[in-house]
Write a protein that holds these residues in place. Structure first.
Motif, PDB file in Angstrom:
ATOM      1  N   ASP A  87       0.831  -1.202   0.000  1.00 61.67           N
ATOM      2  CA  ASP A  87       0.000   0.000   0.000  1.00 61.67           C
ATOM      3  C   ASP A  87       0.864   1.249   0.000  1.00 61.67           C
ATOM      4  OD1 ASP A  87      -2.618  -1.102   0.054  1.00 61.67           O
ATOM      5  OD2 ASP A  87      -2.214  -1.770   2.104  1.00 61.67           O
ATOM      6  N   MET A  88       0.495   2.185  -0.854  1.00 66.43           N
ATOM      7  CA  MET A  88       1.216   3.464  -0.932  1.00 66.43           C
ATOM      8  C   MET A  88       0.200   4.590  -0.901  1.00 66.43           C
ATOM      9  SD  MET A  88       2.367   1.259  -3.408  1.00 66.43           S
ATOM     10  CE  MET A  88       3.713   0.095  -3.330  1.00 66.43           C
ATOM     11  N   TYR A  89       0.713   5.799  -1.007  1.00 65.36           N
ATOM     12  CA  TYR A  89      -0.173   6.964  -1.062  1.00 65.36           C
ATOM     13  C   TYR A  89      -0.764   7.053  -2.455  1.00 65.36           C
ATOM     14  CZ  TYR A  89       2.200   7.881   3.260  1.00 65.36           C
ATOM     15  OH  TYR A  89       2.694   7.748   4.523  1.00 65.36           O
ATOM     16  N   LYS A  90      -2.062   6.780  -2.507  1.00 61.02           N
ATOM     17  CA  LYS A  90      -2.694   6.654  -3.821  1.00 61.02           C
ATOM     18  C   LYS A  90      -2.778   7.990  -4.551  1.00 61.02           C
ATOM     19  CE  LYS A  90      -5.472   2.676  -2.452  1.00 61.02           C
ATOM     20  NZ  LYS A  90      -5.098   2.648  -1.027  1.00 61.02           N
ATOM     21  N   TYR A  91      -2.773   9.073  -3.759  1.00 60.71           N
ATOM     22  CA  TYR A  91      -2.905  10.391  -4.392  1.00 60.71           C
ATOM     23  C   TYR A  91      -1.555  10.945  -4.845  1.00 60.71           C
ATOM     24  CZ  TYR A  91      -1.756  11.578   0.422  1.00 60.71           C
ATOM     25  OH  TYR A  91      -1.156  11.632   1.657  1.00 60.71           O
ATOM     26  N   LEU A  92      -0.497  10.143  -4.627  1.00 58.66           N
ATOM     27  CA  LEU A  92       0.829  10.565  -5.095  1.00 58.66           C
ATOM     28  C   LEU A  92       1.271   9.667  -6.246  1.00 58.66           C
ATOM     29  CD1 LEU A  92       2.686  11.065  -1.685  1.00 58.66           C
ATOM     30  CD2 LEU A  92       1.531  12.792  -3.058  1.00 58.66           C
TER      31      LEU A  92
END
Lengths: 297, 229, 305
Positions: free
Chosen positions: C87-92
């Motif tokens: 999981d990562m920052y989806k908005y980045l």
């Protein structure tokens, strides 16, 4: 730590929801300004009540930029905690919800550092919100409504009062009030952060923090002596409106306001200390619990 | 100086003879003296003393134009000017479509014997029901006035004279009036309780308000700036 | 090869549920170490303990010769991991995510290095796209990039093939093998699929219901002729010297309780005979089935019970 803070601010900067708060403030302020430009007199009449029977007052001049800012802050500072909670309540729980908390905590960064950075980022966000409020509610109002002496309408115990502060004695009060509001809102940030530690989605802590603020504010405003004496002093929400203390101008024995004075500085100072204590305890507790938490998200 | 001499010569006989005058004549004499002032423009400070108002001393200009127009303009945009102060001109009490003067006897005040005159307007619809003037018969000056009105309660004027006593214009004037108790609806202010709340008092009675008006200078019978009235 | 990870007597309870019960194992430098178990067997809990996401109830974890409880930062700065989903920052964007986590790892890589890493995992030309537009396989590859960007000695992947299509699984396998062979990294890999471990790992551990079942070299453990023998005897010391005298390596022993070792099934009668001749009492001897059969019986008891 500085690098971490930079990363945190970058993340806040990049998130669309950050701008909701700024948009909301702008909208509220503009609506207020429009409403008062259109029909501020009605509101002034409501505040003045029967005083108008005995006194002449230039109501148009009384609805000036300083007065507007006070009225806007009066309302806005009750709503802004929600906006602060929206960011701070998401600080840890949002990462847990997204799954990034796992990744974050496998990096060589201590959990205490993460809590501190999250707190600092929420604090900076709060400062920026207040700065934006100063720009829109104060400076823009001064531009639209002009500069004049400011009237403060106040209920003090059983009495209602009208205080007049001369226009050259106001700006510093606003700066002090914004400073105070920053501390008060930081308590909300710390509270939201605290709840955020325990949750795995951001709705819970945001709602919890907002509910606490609302419930405590309602209790703070119950006019029963038992509550006023034995409950109110222990509710942090009683101190959130302490910024107004800077506008309660001191008076001489013949009731004439003394320029540059504050009626009760000791009370403001105590409120500030109580709020600061809340911040320290809440951030400390957040770090304590976060350090002991098993990350299962 | 010549003017001063003239005034003494002119007013001298008037004051001496006034002692024997009936109350009617005394009032007429006062009115005549006041009528000498057709207009004036005065600088003044108003210090308002009402328990719920915490306002600074207001610097104002008072404009008067005979027979009974008065206007008080504050130097600043925001100031509370007592409405009744519009009737600070004692002469206005003696205007209108005639009045009846009743002798109210004498009273000693501040070392002066004052003649009390009760003025009843003949006009039944007049707002003023009764005015009581405490007249200094020696100097033909109204030292105190109490006016009872239908709408605005009773107000009282205490006048101190100095440099402009020849025109019947006071240097200082204490204006007492009724004010209704001021009560804000709770909840619209969300106030900060700084723990200093005054003890609840069981008063809902009208309070007395006072305004002290101190005149610093008069410009008498000179043309007023246009657009004042 | 020196042990890079040493986990000893690791236990963890969540309330009354025992998630880990006395787990011990070691990983050597350069290993691709497989962690095999059913879903819920305790693989993730063990890995989370190793990454300090979960505080062990008891036991110790040493990585690079350092105690995790006291040298957490030092250890984590040389470790990379993907725990469960990547999981990562989806908005980045991928680039921004990689840059953020690199800086959190304490390094400040140049733009070139970041792009080079994105090339390595096959995400070049998509680096500016927001992660929310990524497929699961692309996220997994970005996760690998994030776990490798600070050039760690040890890389841990928890179920890296989860949620991937066959092509994705094959890509990830290649990546993991490349990073092991080309970059000499030690890799710990968890899976609930024996085939996956068999394909990539050289050593492995099997855990079930929070307990270690077996640990050893994949080639040996998966040799059908091999059995894992558990010999219960009060005289473990004498038995120990007798058995090692036959050239057999003892894999586990508890004094006065039992010894455990690997042996070809056919050699068991001779060994028991020898022990009897020596007068070593045998309380019980138990030879397990071949590992594969055993593991399948764990994962599907109805079919293989």
């Amino acid at each position: 730590m500085v690098e971490l803070l930079r990363i945190e601010l970058f993340k806040i900067w990049k998130r669309p929801r950050t701008y909701i708060a700024f948009a909301a403030i702008t909208a509220i302020v503009l609506i207020f300004q429009f409403a008062f430009k259109a029909d501020g007199i009605s509101y002034m009449n409501l505040l003045l009540q029967n005083v108008q029977d005995s006194f002449e007052l230039n109501k148009i001049k009384a609805i000036n930029g300083y007065f507007m800012c006070y009225i806007i802050l009066n309302t806005l500072l009750i709503q802004v905690p929600i906006l602060v909670a929206l960011i701070a309540g998401d600080a840890i729980s949002g990462e847990a919800n997204m799954g990034t908390l796992r990744l974050m905590l496998t990096k060589p960064v201590s959990r205490t550092e993460i809590i501190l950075v999250k707190f600092l980022a929420s604090f900076i966000f709060t400062l920026l919100l207040l700065l934006w409020m100063a720009v829109t509610a104060l400076y823009l109002s001064l531009l639209i409504f002009g500069v004049d002496d400011m009237l403060i309408f106040r209920v003090k115990g059983d009495e209602s009062q009208i205080m007049q502060i001369t226009k050259d004695d106001i700006m510093w009060r606003y700066y002090a009030a914004f400073g105070y509001a920053a501390i008060a809102l930081t308590v909300i940030a710390a509270l939201s952060l605290f709840f955020s530690v325990f949750a795995e989605n951001s709705i819970g802590p945001i709602v919890a923090a907002v509910c606490i603020v609302i419930v405590c504010t309602v209790i703070s405003n119950i006019d029963v002596p038992v509550i006023e004496q034995h409950v109110k002093p222990y509710l942090f929400t009683s101190y959130l409106v302490g910024w107004k203390g800077f506008f309660y101008i001191g008076t001489d024995p013949s009731n004439i306001p003394i320029k540059g004075s504050i009626e009760n500085w000791a009370s403001i100072r105590n409120s500030l200390l109580i709020l600061l204590a809340h911040i320290v305890i809440l951030v400390g507790a957040s770090a304590w619990f976060f350090n002991r938490k098993d990350i299962l998200s | 100086m010549m003017k001063f001499l003239f005034l003494i010569l002119f007013l001298g006989p008037l004051t001496i003879s006034s002692r024997s005058q009936s109350i009617n004549q005394l009032v007429e004499a006062v009115k005549a003296k006041l009528d000498k002032v057709q207009s004036y423009q005065a600088r003044a400070k108003i210090k308002t003393n009402v328990s719920f108002l915490k306002v600074p001393i207001a610097n104002v200009t008072v404009y008067f134009k005979g027979p009974n127009q008065i206007k008080i303009l504050s130097d600043k945009g925001v100031s509370f000017i007592p409405k009744g102060a519009m009737s600070i001109n004692t002469g206005s009490l003696l205007e209108g479509s005639g009045y009846t003067v009743i002798d109210g006897g004498k009273e000693r005040m501040d070392g002066r014997d004052l003649q009390i005159a009760r003025i009843l307007p003949n006009d039944e619809n007049s707002d003023v029901v009764l005015s009581t003037l405490y007249i200094d018969p020696v100097n033909l000056l109204v030292r105190k006035a109490r006016t009872t009105t239908r709408e605005n309660g009773t107000y009282e004027l205490e006048l101190s004279y100095g440099r402009y006593s020849n025109y019947g214009l006071p240097d200082k004037l204490i204006f007492s009036f009724n004010v209704k108790d001021y009560k804000l609806p709770k909840g619209i202010t969300f106030d900060f309780d700084d723990g200093n709340s005054p003890k609840p008092t069981a008063k809902n009675t009208p309070q007395k308000g006072k305004a002290e008006i101190i005149f610093s200078s008069y410009q008498i019978n000179q043309e007023l700036p246009p657009g004042i009235f | 090869m020196p042990a890079i990870v040493e986990v000893q007597h690791l236990s963890k309870k969540f309330g009354t549920f025992t998630a880990l019960d006395d787990i011990s194992f070691s990983v050597n430098e350069g290993d691709v170490y497989g962690f095999l178990g059913q879903n819920g067997a305790g693989k993730s809990t063990t890995i989370r303990c190793m990454m300090s996401l979960i505080k062990p109830g008891s036991g110790s974890i040493r990585i690079f010769g350092l105690d995790l409880a006291t040298s957490r930062k030092k250890i984590l700065s040389q470790t990379g991991a993907i725990i469960e989903r990547p999981d990562m920052y989806k908005y980045l964007s991928a680039f921004e995510n990689l840059s953020i986590f690199a800086r959190m790892s304490g390094i400040k890589p140049s733009r070139e290095k970041l792009l080079q890493m994105l090339t390595f995992v096959g995400l070049r030309n998509r680096e500016s796209d927001k992660v929310k537009t990524y497929s699961q396989g692309m996220k997994q590859r970005l996760g690998i990039a994030i776990s490798l960007i600070h050039d760690p000695r040890l890389v841990i992947f928890d179920e890296p093939a989860n949620g991937l299509d066959p092509q994705g699984i094959s890509d990830i396998r290649h990546l993991i093998l490349r990073m092991s062979r080309e970059q000499g990294k030690t890799v710990i890999l968890s899976s609930h699929l024996l085939s996956e471990i068999e394909m990539m790992a050289n050593r492995m551990i099997i855990i079930d219901k929070g307990k270690k079942i077996v640990e050893g070299e994949v080639a040996k453990l998966l040799d059908p002729a091999r059995s894992l023998v558990k010999l219960q005897t009060p005289e473990t010391e004498r038995a120990h010297s007798f058995i090692t005298g036959k050239g057999i390596r003892i894999s586990e022993s508890i004094n006065g309780e039992y010894l455990q070792f690997e042996l070809n099934r056919n050699d068991i009668p001779a060994l028991v005979g020898g022990l009897c001749q020596e007068g070593i009492p045998i309380r019980d001897i138990h030879a397990m089935h071949s590992l594969e059969h055993y593991f399948l019986s764990l994962t599907n008891p109805a079919a293989h019970g």
